[in-house]
Write a protein that holds these residues in place. Structure first.
Motif, short mmCIF file in Angstrom:
data_model
loop_
_atom_site.label_atom_id
_atom_site.label_comp_id
_atom_site.label_asym_id
_atom_site.label_seq_id
_atom_site.Cartn_x
_atom_site.Cartn_y
_atom_site.Cartn_z
N PRO A 211 0.87 -1.18 0.00
CA PRO A 211 0.00 0.00 0.00
C PRO A 211 0.91 1.22 0.00
O PRO A 211 2.06 1.13 0.43
CB PRO A 211 -0.74 -0.10 1.34
N ILE A 212 0.40 2.34 -0.48
CA ILE A 212 1.22 3.55 -0.32
C ILE A 212 0.83 4.15 1.02
O ILE A 212 -0.34 4.19 1.38
CB ILE A 212 1.07 4.52 -1.50
N TYR A 213 1.84 4.59 1.76
CA TYR A 213 1.62 4.94 3.17
C TYR A 213 1.22 6.38 3.35
O TYR A 213 1.76 7.27 2.70
CB TYR A 213 2.90 4.63 3.96
N TYR A 214 0.29 6.59 4.28
CA TYR A 214 -0.12 7.95 4.61
C TYR A 214 1.08 8.69 5.20
O TYR A 214 1.80 8.13 6.04
CB TYR A 214 -1.24 7.95 5.64
N VAL A 215 1.21 9.95 4.81
CA VAL A 215 2.33 10.73 5.34
C VAL A 215 1.91 11.60 6.53
O VAL A 215 2.50 12.63 6.78
CB VAL A 215 3.00 11.60 4.24
N THR B 285 4.10 6.78 -1.22
CA THR B 285 3.37 7.49 -0.16
C THR B 285 2.08 8.11 -0.68
O THR B 285 1.99 8.58 -1.81
CB THR B 285 4.26 8.59 0.45
N ASP B 286 1.09 8.10 0.21
CA ASP B 286 -0.27 8.57 -0.06
C ASP B 286 -0.38 9.94 0.60
O ASP B 286 -0.42 10.03 1.82
CB ASP B 286 -1.23 7.55 0.59
N GLU B 287 -0.37 11.01 -0.21
CA GLU B 287 -0.09 12.33 0.37
C GLU B 287 -1.25 13.32 0.36
O GLU B 287 -1.12 14.42 0.87
CB GLU B 287 1.14 12.93 -0.34
N VAL C 70 -1.35 -6.20 1.34
CA VAL C 70 -2.02 -5.16 2.14
C VAL C 70 -2.27 -5.66 3.55
O VAL C 70 -2.18 -6.86 3.82
CB VAL C 70 -3.39 -4.76 1.52
N GLY C 71 -2.64 -4.76 4.44
CA GLY C 71 -3.09 -5.16 5.77
C GLY C 71 -4.57 -5.46 5.71
O GLY C 71 -5.28 -4.98 4.81
N LYS C 72 -5.06 -6.21 6.67
CA LYS C 72 -6.46 -6.66 6.63
C LYS C 72 -7.45 -5.50 6.72
O LYS C 72 -8.59 -5.62 6.34
CB LYS C 72 -6.72 -7.65 7.75
N ASP C 73 -6.97 -4.35 7.23
CA ASP C 73 -7.87 -3.21 7.39
C ASP C 73 -8.27 -2.57 6.07
O ASP C 73 -9.23 -1.81 6.04
CB ASP C 73 -7.19 -2.14 8.29
N ILE C 74 -7.56 -2.89 5.00
CA ILE C 74 -7.87 -2.18 3.76
C ILE C 74 -8.27 -3.13 2.62
O ILE C 74 -8.08 -2.81 1.45
CB ILE C 74 -6.70 -1.23 3.34
N GLY D 290 -2.18 -9.76 8.89
CA GLY D 290 -2.90 -9.36 10.09
C GLY D 290 -2.36 -8.07 10.69
O GLY D 290 -1.47 -7.43 10.13
N TYR D 291 -2.93 -7.74 11.81
CA TYR D 291 -2.51 -6.55 12.54
C TYR D 291 -1.76 -6.98 13.77
O TYR D 291 -2.08 -8.00 14.35
CB TYR D 291 -3.75 -5.76 12.96
N PHE D 292 -0.80 -6.22 14.18
CA PHE D 292 -0.20 -6.59 15.44
C PHE D 292 -0.23 -5.49 16.48
O PHE D 292 -0.29 -4.31 16.18
CB PHE D 292 1.19 -7.20 15.32
N THR D 293 -0.22 -5.98 17.72
CA THR D 293 -0.16 -5.10 18.86
C THR D 293 1.31 -5.01 19.27
O THR D 293 2.15 -5.76 18.75
CB THR D 293 -0.97 -5.70 20.01
N1 MSP Z 1 -2.81 5.06 2.45
C1 MSP Z 1 -3.53 3.86 2.70
C2 MSP Z 1 -3.23 2.83 1.64
C3 MSP Z 1 -3.49 3.22 0.24
S1 MSP Z 1 -3.02 1.98 -0.87
C4 MSP Z 1 -3.71 2.39 -2.33
C5 MSP Z 1 -3.19 3.30 4.08
N2 MSP Z 1 -2.04 3.71 4.60
S2 MSP Z 1 -1.53 3.36 6.07
O1 MSP Z 1 -0.28 4.05 6.17
O2 MSP Z 1 -2.52 3.68 7.04
O3 MSP Z 1 -1.35 1.82 6.18
C6 MSP Z 1 -0.54 1.13 5.32
C7 MSP Z 1 -0.30 -0.30 5.73
O4 MSP Z 1 0.28 -0.40 7.03
C8 MSP Z 1 -1.56 -1.15 5.75
O5 MSP Z 1 -1.32 -2.33 5.02
C9 MSP Z 1 -1.76 -1.45 7.21
O6 MSP Z 1 -2.38 -2.66 7.40
C10 MSP Z 1 -0.33 -1.47 7.73
N3 MSP Z 1 -0.32 -1.30 9.17
C11 MSP Z 1 -0.49 -0.14 9.86
N4 MSP Z 1 -0.48 -0.43 11.20
C12 MSP Z 1 -0.31 -1.76 11.39
C13 MSP Z 1 -0.17 -2.62 12.49
N5 MSP Z 1 -0.26 -2.18 13.75
N6 MSP Z 1 0.07 -3.93 12.25
C14 MSP Z 1 0.23 -4.41 10.99
N7 MSP Z 1 0.11 -3.64 9.93
C15 MSP Z 1 -0.27 -2.33 10.09
O7 MSP Z 1 -3.95 2.52 4.62
#
Ligand code: MSP
Length: 469
Positions: free
Chosen positions: A10-14, A49-51, A246-250, A277-280
């Motif tokens: 995924p592209i990450y939020y900045v 990055t998702d900006e 991707v993470g399961k949230d998206i 999955g997601y981790f704590t």
């Molecule tokens: N910008 C969107 C993605 C757009 S893709 C077209 C986004 N960004 S994010 O920065 O919030 O998350 C990106 C990734 O990080 C996701 O796959 C998400 O699951 C992962 N994670 C963020 N926190 C996490 C955990 N605590 N554990 C595992 N993965 C996690 O969503």
């Protein structure tokens, strides 16, 4: 035969610096990219990055910066983190780049031409943390359960996409496996979501200025998720993606909205989406307010990037939820790496130097351990990183046992040179095999090992393979 392998993160939020969660998806993607390159595939590994959007605009404002300045800084942080973690991406896309804006504009125009969009009005709730409309029934005590924030009440004019028309097509392709969603639990989640009936979605926002204008209606910007998903099309010659990690949230965005949008404009779909999955962290949800956000750079600086890469994929089965524990990281570092692999390397090379000084390593191949390692590689096809690493570490255990049971120092004392050479040869083969198999997971360690194992005559390493700072 070499084949194409296009993999994305995924592209990450900045809105904030990279943390261990973003590092997780990225490290996993990197291991797959490196493994496919090792097999000779033509790999394209895209991250970025998702900006745009309200969330970034708000974070920039809180920091007293313009959105662009703020995005520039954090995008730099992401690149730096990926450098430290040895992420071998082929391209890093930022949604504020012109090349991306062009792709989005073209995409939107095609969508308009498809006849699948219309103007409408939306009245409801919007969660800025999710960058998505949210239902009243999703709230817990009036707040978003994930972000603990009150959603915004909005009543606005939007451009809508007829997502509701695509349920059957998506379901058919999932069921025929033309479009693969893994693991099974996520596939079922998507199917049941479709069965509940899909609603049309807004693809524009009138009051968000930090975004790409709708080409035919400059009073609106493109909804940030539509903007972001288009990044995957930037590598047009490699499209369709073979794997969106991707993470399961998206998953709804990647398994429902994205294929439907692509279908509307007559574009190919990605072949597979895999959701981890997601981790704590130490049993608690990772959050700024709890102050337990793990900085991957800090961990890499203390232990080494390879240790983080190893731990994160070894300790939590990919696809499951899990816990990132500092205690277990330390334990695995000691047991598996410093005392496990590190010790085996120094003991083996030490014995060869001592007992077989004219040992010729130039023709030795890892044949004895080939079978065990083939299995370690085969499970990577299913993204079973933990199983793959466990199989490689079985070879380490096997080699340790060989040392303990054959006692090379006693063979030397008794003058049983044939058996001594056989054992040392097998140990050397094991190291060669391990070195090759860990390459995608631990590229730095592989390089160090390659250098050590190529020296002739072999010498005990001067420094331990894993040293904590
Ligand atoms: N910008 C969107 C993605 C757009 S893709 C077209 C986004 N960004 S994010 O920065 O919030 O998350 C990106 C990734 O990080 C996701 O796959 C998400 O699951 C992962 N994670 C963020 N926190 C996490 C955990 N605590 N554990 C595992 N993965 C996690 O969503």
């Amino acid at each position: 035969m070499s084949s194409k392998f296009y993999i994305t993160t995924p592209i990450y939020y900045v809105n904030a610096k990279p943390h261990i969660g973003s590092a997780y998806t990225t490290i996993a993607a990197d291991v797959l990219a490196r493994w496919h390159r090792q097999k000779g595939d033509d790999v394209w590994f895209l991250t970025g990055t998702d900006e745009h959007g309200a969330k970034i605009a708000a974070a920039a404002e809180a920091a007293g910066k313009t959105a662009q300045e703020f995005a520039d800084e954090i995008a730099k942080d992401f690149k730096q983190a990926w450098d430290v973690l040895n992420i071998s991406y082929n391209d890093f896309i930022r949604t504020t780049e012109d090349r991306h804006k062009k792709v989005v504009t073209r995409f939107l125009n095609k969508l308009k031409d498809s006849g699948k969009i219309y103007e409408g009005e939306y009245e409801g709730l919007y969660c800025v943390g999710h960058e998505a409309f949210i239902k009243e029934s999703d709230l817990v005590d009036g707040v978003c359960p994930d972000h603990k924030t009150k959603p915004e009440k909005v009543k606005e004019k939007n451009w809508f996409f007829k997502l509701s028309e695509y349920g059957n097509e998506i379901k058919n392709r999932i069921e025929s496996k033309e479009f693969v969603i893994e693991p099974e639990s996520r596939r079922n989640e998507v199917l049941s979501f479709i069965d509940q009936g899909l609603e049309d979605i807004a693809i524009s926002r009138p009051n968000v200025t930090w975004g790409i204008p709708i080409p035919w209606d400059k009073s609106q910007t493109v909804y940030v998720w539509v903007d972001a998903l288009c990044n995957y099309l930037s590598a047009s010659t490699y499209w369709p993606a073979d794997l969106h990690l991707v993470g399961k949230d998206i998953i709804k965005f990647h398994c429902i909205i994205w294929p439907a949008l692509l279908e509307a404009i007559g574009e190919k779909w990605p072949r597979k989406v895999f959701a981890h999955g997601y981790f704590t962290v130490d049993g608690k949800k990772m959050s700024k307010s709890l102050g337990n956000v793990v900085d991957p750079i800090q961990v890499a600086e203390e232990y080494g990037a390879d240790v983080l890469r190893y731990f994160i994929l070894r300790d939590i089965p990919f696809g499951n939820d899990g816990d990132f524990s500092h205690e277990r990281l330390k334990n695995r570092y000691n047991a598996d790496l410093a005392n496990g692999l590190g010790n085996l390397v120094s003991r083996t090379l030490n014995m060869i130097e001592k007992f077989w000084p004219d040992f010729d390593n130039s023709h030795i191949k890892p044949t004895a351990v080939d079978n065990m390692l083939t299995h370690a590689e085969a499970v990577l096809e299913k993204n079973a990183f933990d199983v793959s690493l466990a199989k490689i570490w079985d070879v380490i255990a096997w080699a340790d046992l060989l040392i303990e049971s054959s006692k090379p120092w006693e063979l030397a004392r008794k003058g049983d040179i044939d058996r001594l050479k056989e054992v040392l040869g097998q140990l050397f083969e094991a190291l060669l095999g391990i070195s090759k198999s860990i390459t995608p997971f631990m590229p730095e360690t592989h390089e160090k090992l390659t250098k050590l194992l190529a020296v002739r005559p072999l010498k005990k390493p001067n420094e331990p393979l894993f040293a904590r700072k």
